[in-house]
Write a protein that holds these residues in place. Sequence first.
Motif, PDB file in Angstrom:
ATOM      1  N   PHE A  39      22.928  49.623  37.185  1.00 49.06           N
ATOM      2  CA  PHE A  39      22.667  48.197  37.318  1.00 49.06           C
ATOM      3  C   PHE A  39      23.933  47.472  36.865  1.00 49.06           C
ATOM      4  CE2 PHE A  39      18.699  50.368  36.577  1.00 49.06           C
ATOM      5  CZ  PHE A  39      17.812  49.784  37.469  1.00 49.06           C
ATOM      6  N   ARG A  40      24.591  46.807  37.790  1.00 38.70           N
ATOM      7  CA  ARG A  40      25.872  46.152  37.474  1.00 38.70           C
ATOM      8  C   ARG A  40      25.742  44.646  37.692  1.00 38.70           C
ATOM      9  NH1 ARG A  40      31.170  48.272  40.533  1.00 38.70           N
ATOM     10  NH2 ARG A  40      30.531  50.176  39.413  1.00 38.70           N
ATOM     11  N   ASN A  41      25.809  43.894  36.597  1.00 41.00           N
ATOM     12  CA  ASN A  41      25.735  42.437  36.636  1.00 41.00           C
ATOM     13  C   ASN A  41      27.142  41.883  36.481  1.00 41.00           C
ATOM     14  OD1 ASN A  41      25.292  39.609  35.269  1.00 41.00           O
ATOM     15  ND2 ASN A  41      23.346  40.149  36.229  1.00 41.00           N
ATOM     16  N   PHE A  42      27.581  41.023  37.425  1.00 41.68           N
ATOM     17  CA  PHE A  42      28.987  40.629  37.482  1.00 41.68           C
ATOM     18  C   PHE A  42      29.110  39.122  37.649  1.00 41.68           C
ATOM     19  CE2 PHE A  42      33.014  43.069  38.513  1.00 41.68           C
ATOM     20  CZ  PHE A  42      33.881  42.001  38.318  1.00 41.68           C
ATOM     21  N   TYR A  43      29.833  38.482  36.713  1.00 42.96           N
ATOM     22  CA  TYR A  43      30.174  37.063  36.835  1.00 42.96           C
ATOM     23  C   TYR A  43      31.674  36.955  37.020  1.00 42.96           C
ATOM     24  CZ  TYR A  43      31.267  32.252  35.678  1.00 42.96           C
ATOM     25  OH  TYR A  43      31.771  30.975  35.718  1.00 42.96           O
ATOM     26  N   PHE A  44      32.092  36.169  38.029  1.00 39.42           N
ATOM     27  CA  PHE A  44      33.513  36.051  38.366  1.00 39.42           C
ATOM     28  C   PHE A  44      33.872  34.572  38.484  1.00 39.42           C
ATOM     29  CE2 PHE A  44      37.171  35.758  41.071  1.00 39.42           C
ATOM     30  CZ  PHE A  44      37.894  36.934  40.922  1.00 39.42           C
ATOM     31  N   ASN A  45      34.919  34.161  37.764  1.00 40.76           N
ATOM     32  CA  ASN A  45      35.400  32.778  37.819  1.00 40.76           C
ATOM     33  C   ASN A  45      36.906  32.787  37.947  1.00 40.76           C
ATOM     34  OD1 ASN A  45      36.736  30.396  36.254  1.00 40.76           O
ATOM     35  ND2 ASN A  45      34.745  29.611  36.860  1.00 40.76           N
ATOM     36  N   VAL A 404      33.058  38.787  33.676  1.00 40.53           N
ATOM     37  CA  VAL A 404      32.132  39.340  32.683  1.00 40.53           C
ATOM     38  C   VAL A 404      31.250  40.360  33.401  1.00 40.53           C
ATOM     39  CG1 VAL A 404      30.309  38.864  31.021  1.00 40.53           C
ATOM     40  CG2 VAL A 404      32.142  37.189  31.359  1.00 40.53           C
ATOM     41  N   ILE A 405      31.295  41.601  32.937  1.00 42.60           N
ATOM     42  CA  ILE A 405      30.551  42.684  33.583  1.00 42.60           C
ATOM     43  C   ILE A 405      29.618  43.331  32.568  1.00 42.60           C
ATOM     44  CG2 ILE A 405      30.701  44.797  34.937  1.00 42.60           C
ATOM     45  CD1 ILE A 405      33.937  43.101  34.501  1.00 42.60           C
ATOM     46  N   VAL A 406      28.353  43.419  32.937  1.00 44.72           N
ATOM     47  CA  VAL A 406      27.352  44.122  32.133  1.00 44.72           C
ATOM     48  C   VAL A 406      26.770  45.216  33.017  1.00 44.72           C
ATOM     49  CG1 VAL A 406      25.214  43.952  30.825  1.00 44.72           C
ATOM     50  CG2 VAL A 406      26.813  42.024  30.849  1.00 44.72           C
ATOM     51  N   SER A 407      26.904  46.454  32.602  1.00 46.85           N
ATOM     52  CA  SER A 407      26.387  47.548  33.432  1.00 46.85           C
ATOM     53  C   SER A 407      25.547  48.508  32.582  1.00 46.85           C
ATOM     54  CB  SER A 407      27.533  48.311  34.089  1.00 46.85           C
ATOM     55  OG  SER A 407      28.322  48.988  33.138  1.00 46.85           O
ATOM     56  N   TYR A 408      24.509  49.011  33.216  1.00 43.79           N
ATOM     57  CA  TYR A 408      23.639  50.008  32.569  1.00 43.79           C
ATOM     58  C   TYR A 408      23.383  51.130  33.561  1.00 43.79           C
ATOM     59  CZ  TYR A 408      19.621  52.316  30.515  1.00 43.79           C
ATOM     60  OH  TYR A 408      18.774  53.260  30.018  1.00 43.79           O
ATOM     61  N   THR A 409      23.635  52.355  33.155  1.00 48.90           N
ATOM     62  CA  THR A 409      23.436  53.513  34.007  1.00 48.90           C
ATOM     63  C   THR A 409      22.231  54.296  33.557  1.00 48.90           C
ATOM     64  OG1 THR A 409      25.821  53.653  34.451  1.00 48.90           O
ATOM     65  CG2 THR A 409      24.488  55.603  34.934  1.00 48.90           C
ATOM     66  N   LEU A 410      21.263  54.431  34.471  1.00 46.96           N
ATOM     67  CA  LEU A 410      20.024  55.143  34.188  1.00 46.96           C
ATOM     68  C   LEU A 410      20.087  56.538  34.814  1.00 46.96           C
ATOM     69  CD1 LEU A 410      17.019  55.142  33.213  1.00 46.96           C
ATOM     70  CD2 LEU A 410      16.444  54.256  35.487  1.00 46.96           C
ATOM     71  N   PRO A 411      20.139  57.592  34.011  1.00 44.71           N
ATOM     72  CA  PRO A 411      20.125  58.947  34.573  1.00 44.71           C
ATOM     73  C   PRO A 411      18.761  59.233  35.198  1.00 44.71           C
ATOM     74  CG  PRO A 411      20.904  58.943  32.278  1.00 44.71           C
ATOM     75  CD  PRO A 411      20.283  57.609  32.528  1.00 44.71           C
ATOM     76  N   LEU A 412      18.778  59.824  36.404  1.00 41.56           N
ATOM     77  CA  LEU A 412      17.540  60.137  37.125  1.00 41.56           C
ATOM     78  C   LEU A 412      17.295  61.639  37.207  1.00 41.56           C
ATOM     79  CD1 LEU A 412      17.921  57.592  40.061  1.00 41.56           C
ATOM     80  CD2 LEU A 412      16.571  57.316  37.977  1.00 41.56           C
ATOM     81  N   LEU A 413      18.342  62.414  37.330  1.00 39.18           N
ATOM     82  CA  LEU A 413      18.239  63.877  37.391  1.00 39.18           C
ATOM     83  C   LEU A 413      19.243  64.500  36.441  1.00 39.18           C
ATOM     84  CD1 LEU A 413      18.037  64.548  41.259  1.00 39.18           C
ATOM     85  CD2 LEU A 413      16.166  64.704  39.602  1.00 39.18           C
TER      86      LEU A 413
END
Length: 413
Positions: A39-45, A404-413
């Motif tokens: 999940f990558r949330n990105f704000y760019f200015n 500003v970047i907020v990322s969360y990586t969810l392992p699935l396997l």
Amino acid sequence: MQKSPVSLGLTSAALGLSLAMPGFAEADFFEDSKADLEFRNFYFNSDYRQDGAAQSKRDEWAQGLLLNYESGFTEGTVGFGVDAIGLLGLKLDSGPDRRNTGLLPVGSEKAPDDYSRAGVTAKARIAKSVLRIGTLLPKLPTVLPNDGRLLPQTFRGGQLTSKDIDNLTVNLGRLTSNTERNDSGHEDITAEAKGIKGGKPTDKFDFASASYAWTKSLTTSYNYGGLEDNYKQHIATLTHTFPFGTSQSFKSDLRYARSLADGASNVDNTALGARFTYGISGHAFGLAYQRMDGTTGFPHLAGTDSYLVNYVMISPDFANPQERSWQARYDYDFATIGLPGLTLMTRYLKGDNFARGNKEGTEWERNTDIGYAFQSGPLKNLELKWRNGSYRSNGGNNIDQNRVIVSYTLPLL
């Protein structure tokens, strides 16, 4: 343990493949499979400070979802497998006068609410050689897909990677289409460079590389890239790390590239770059020098990152024809003082000796990155980053930029 719906879906897809292929041996295929969802949330200015700017501000906010799946290989002399990628971008905030940040597609009037794409890669392995055909994200000096916005750039084509000879890595392949970071469609491949003329879109980019590790600290490589009717490129690199003391090192990174015209293009560039980094107890002090010779700038595939030591955040890689540029950089890893996951980078670049109208061109850029990655607990795999940059020139754009970047990586396997 109960699996997530996405995990079950990936397993079902792999099972379908096993039913479709007689003699399919499942063990390694499933046991070596891995998947994650980012999940990558990105704000760019980006603010344009020069007088008469066509667009005074680029300002957008978006949410990306990046699903990656990599299977293992079936058993036997020839092992088969499959990789898949699914990408979705969602608009959170934009406006007709604030578009073109690279996060979202540029529509006729406004950015769309969402965009997506998916890709599948078939792969086969013999010994230590792997052939991949389908969606590719090669990481080579001649082709570096950009992943600096919401979704990564991808290509279609074929790539063979061989590590059958100890310490030697060989890559051969062809790319046939390009999907840039804020797009969903597949396009022919084009070239980017300062002063380039005469090239045309094509579905043939051929590449070859050989990298040899002479020791654990010394590696040399040669890379070839040829974009039909645009350019042919030869890149030689040398990296060496010399450790001394208990926590000190000195790293050298030398790069030479010669790019020549192919077809009716006018590409003519020689690029020389050198970067040296001294590290001690979490600190890293770096200096770099880069020079361009020839009638055009350094060419690379449209949308990709450039393999130059002074390719940074805002400026188009300080690669104007005949430009000379230098960089000073400082990095610090706060793990040294008991704060693992917290990092800092700051750098300054200055370029000159190139033509801008009837005068000598000059430009400079300053960047600062602060990042934190949670190391454990319920927030593990959550990363936060703030990137700030300023760029000034004596006739081009003058830009102040924040990401500003907020990322969360969810392992699935």
